[in-house]
Design an enzyme around this catalytic site. Sequence first.
Site, short mmCIF file in Angstrom:
data_model
loop_
_atom_site.label_atom_id
_atom_site.label_comp_id
_atom_site.label_asym_id
_atom_site.label_seq_id
_atom_site.Cartn_x
_atom_site.Cartn_y
_atom_site.Cartn_z
CD1 TRP A 150 -2.61 -1.26 -0.43
CD2 TRP A 150 -3.17 -1.47 1.72
NE1 TRP A 150 -3.75 -2.04 -0.37
CE2 TRP A 150 -4.12 -2.18 0.94
CE3 TRP A 150 -3.34 -1.45 3.10
CZ2 TRP A 150 -5.19 -2.87 1.50
CZ3 TRP A 150 -4.42 -2.14 3.66
CH2 TRP A 150 -5.33 -2.84 2.87
CG HIS A 192 -17.67 -5.54 3.95
ND1 HIS A 192 -17.37 -6.85 4.23
CD2 HIS A 192 -16.50 -4.90 3.86
CE1 HIS A 192 -16.06 -6.98 4.29
NE2 HIS A 192 -15.50 -5.81 4.08
N1 GLN Z 1 -7.08 -4.83 12.20
C1 GLN Z 1 -7.70 -4.11 11.16
C2 GLN Z 1 -9.09 -3.66 11.54
O1 GLN Z 1 -9.76 -4.33 12.24
C3 GLN Z 1 -7.78 -4.93 9.91
C4 GLN Z 1 -8.39 -4.13 8.80
C5 GLN Z 1 -8.40 -4.83 7.48
O2 GLN Z 1 -8.27 -6.03 7.42
N2 GLN Z 1 -8.56 -4.11 6.41
O3 GLN Z 1 -9.55 -2.63 11.12
#
Ligand code: GLN
Length: 756
Positions: free
Chosen positions: A561, A695
């Site tokens: 990223w 989500h």
């Molecule tokens: N530990 C992070 C969270 O819970 C993991 C986020 C992710 O996997 N994108 O937000």
Amino acid sequence: MKTTIVGFPRIGENRELKVQTEEYLAGKLSFQELEAFAKDLRKKHLLLQRASIDLVTTGDFSYYDSLLDTSVLFNVIPERLRNLKLSDSELYFAIAKGYQQDGYDVKASPMRKWFNTNYHYITPEIDDNTQIKLNGSKPINDFLEAKQLNLTAKVVLTGPMTYLKLAKFAGNKGVNDFVDSLTNAYLDLFKKLSKVDCKYIQLDEPILVTDLESCDIELFKRIYDKLLSNNANLNIILQTYFGDVRDIYQLITSMPFYGIGLDFVESTTTLELLQKYGFPNNIKLIAGVVNGKNVWKNDYTKTLNILDKIREKTKNVILSSSCSLLHVPYTVTSETHIDEEIRSRLSFAKEKLLEIAELQQLLESNNRSQELILINNTKALSRINKLEKADVQDRVAKLTKADFVRTPDRETRSKIQQEYLNLPILPTTTIGSFPQTKEVRLNRSRYKTGKISKEEYISNVHTFIKDCIKLQEDLDLDVLVHGEFERNDMVEFFGENMSGFLFTKFAWVQSYGTRCVKPPIIYSDIKREQSITCDISKFAQSLTSKPVKGMLTGPITILNWSFPREDVDIKESAIQIALAIRDEVLELEASGIKIIQIDEAALREKLPIRKADRATKYLDWAIPAFRLTHSGVNAKTQIHTHMCYSEFGDIINEIDDMDADVISFEASKSSLEILNSIKACNFKTAVGPGVYDIHSPRVPTVEEITDVIKKILTVIHPSKLWINPDCGLKTRDIAETKASLTNLVQSAIISRPLCK
Ligand code: GLN
Ligand code: ZN
């Protein structure tokens, strides 16, 4: 014609397009106003291109995504949206974002990652009743805008093969049932373009850099024989990117294309193909030599060397970018706060246009070495000496095989951990973040802008953590988290505490639709400068007798990223980040943290497109880098990892080989398929397949979750199963989170007696 690009970013210098589109979506702007704005923006980008290159691109502009534009252009509308009474613009955004108005509740089309980039496209959805035909004029209008400015422009279109291969087929029909209607629709479009004097068309076919089977090659022939024989007066450019076209090189170079665009940056095989098979003189070779995916200045010496080799095979060359410049930010000039030494080595989209022009000038020059000095590019790739860290390099050099291996083996550890942690069977936990409420965001932004002191900021974070721990104790979860109220994403917080990362102010890149990200730039050796999460983790642990997980981002996710360096091998950066995270892991352990989660949300992101390259060009260093982060801990310390997807069937052994004790992943939406492959390959890591989808705001019922657990238990041994949601809870609100987790814990309690 000597220079071009594959495509240009559309979001504008300051993400203007995002801002305006969101205003429109919020009802504050009419679509006509948005259109007028977009027209000006396109004009600005055309003129900018014209200042440096010969053949400008048009048609690559999009309000949301080019594949979505292609779908709408060819009448591919998801069935569930077909009969709603919507205007064209409403329909367009409804496909992208779903439609929840006037009593309707219609889902958006699924979004998927665009090859090995962090850009996402809207998946075309084709069903048995889809009638593919030309049903729009966007490319024609776009072309006319360029024509009005008197520019030589090519119209960029998604290629039909890539389009069909990425589409999702809902009914009984498949690719072969739609190929003719789609090809005809392209031909109709070609006719119309030709009528308005368009001369050049670029068909983007990145699918050609994937592993192709013979049926794919047949499909390509079927489409392109027809496209090429039916249009005498259009010059068709076949554009490929993100790798090499080894499976189809000889075929495409034998077909009557006007030009073929090849990527000489991402794959060295492209040059080998050219050297082995040659290149026909009557086709323009559009040489992608300026990196469209990274932010560093081009190394002209290296590129000229490649171009000289290309010119041994053909002189009919047009210089271009390796892929669309959509994947890099707009311009370096906005980044006035960056150290000049570093800034002079950066090149974003606007600067890359100039690089292509300069390379062309150098290529033709009679006195190249003199011109090179004039252009002063010699520093492009040299290490910035003052920023090098000898101690870090030394540490990397001294690593031995043993540093990458955790002892004792996982099974032995598992027994020790069971005794030490004393958790119930089917332990419950969450992935890390808790809802990022308004107060949480405000606290961070007020601190960043200097409105509150560090003390006040930390004291607020402590309050959030206290509430979060209390909530989890009330819910009776077994393994707690601190809630991640001090972070807004997974990389920035870590990058800010390590040297070697550069944070830009305006270097936005489109991730999907109106969402843009600002990846940090890795510019030198990486070193953990101070402890990053220990204070917070210790504080959280002090509030409860239950274990609180330490929460870190893994080295591959941090790397994937960010924009990587080009002056050293990417492996070296990976190992350096791994060492920094390792230091953090060991400090957490020494502070009494018993369970540490190292997230690798983006491990798949840069997985090579070609299967043959995966092991030898990526996994062979990515997996060891992860192992390095945790190989130093005690047997009793439990290491978790998390991945944001479940498509790892194809790399399942490598994931097991990361040697974590527990892995959580997304499984709620996908079927149990992955669990079957976990069983089949004798996966040794304990697993927490997400039992509900975070989500969506929907609260899952106890029955639903219990049912999911029951199904999972038919494939996974209870001693190896964890119960958790499928990702972090940061986007949810507190009420939903409470309700969902209450049901999750209840379901685990109900399921435990089944495990005897
Ligand atoms: N530990 C992070 C969270 O819970 C993991 C986020 C992710 O996997 N994108 O937000
Ligand atoms: Zn996740």
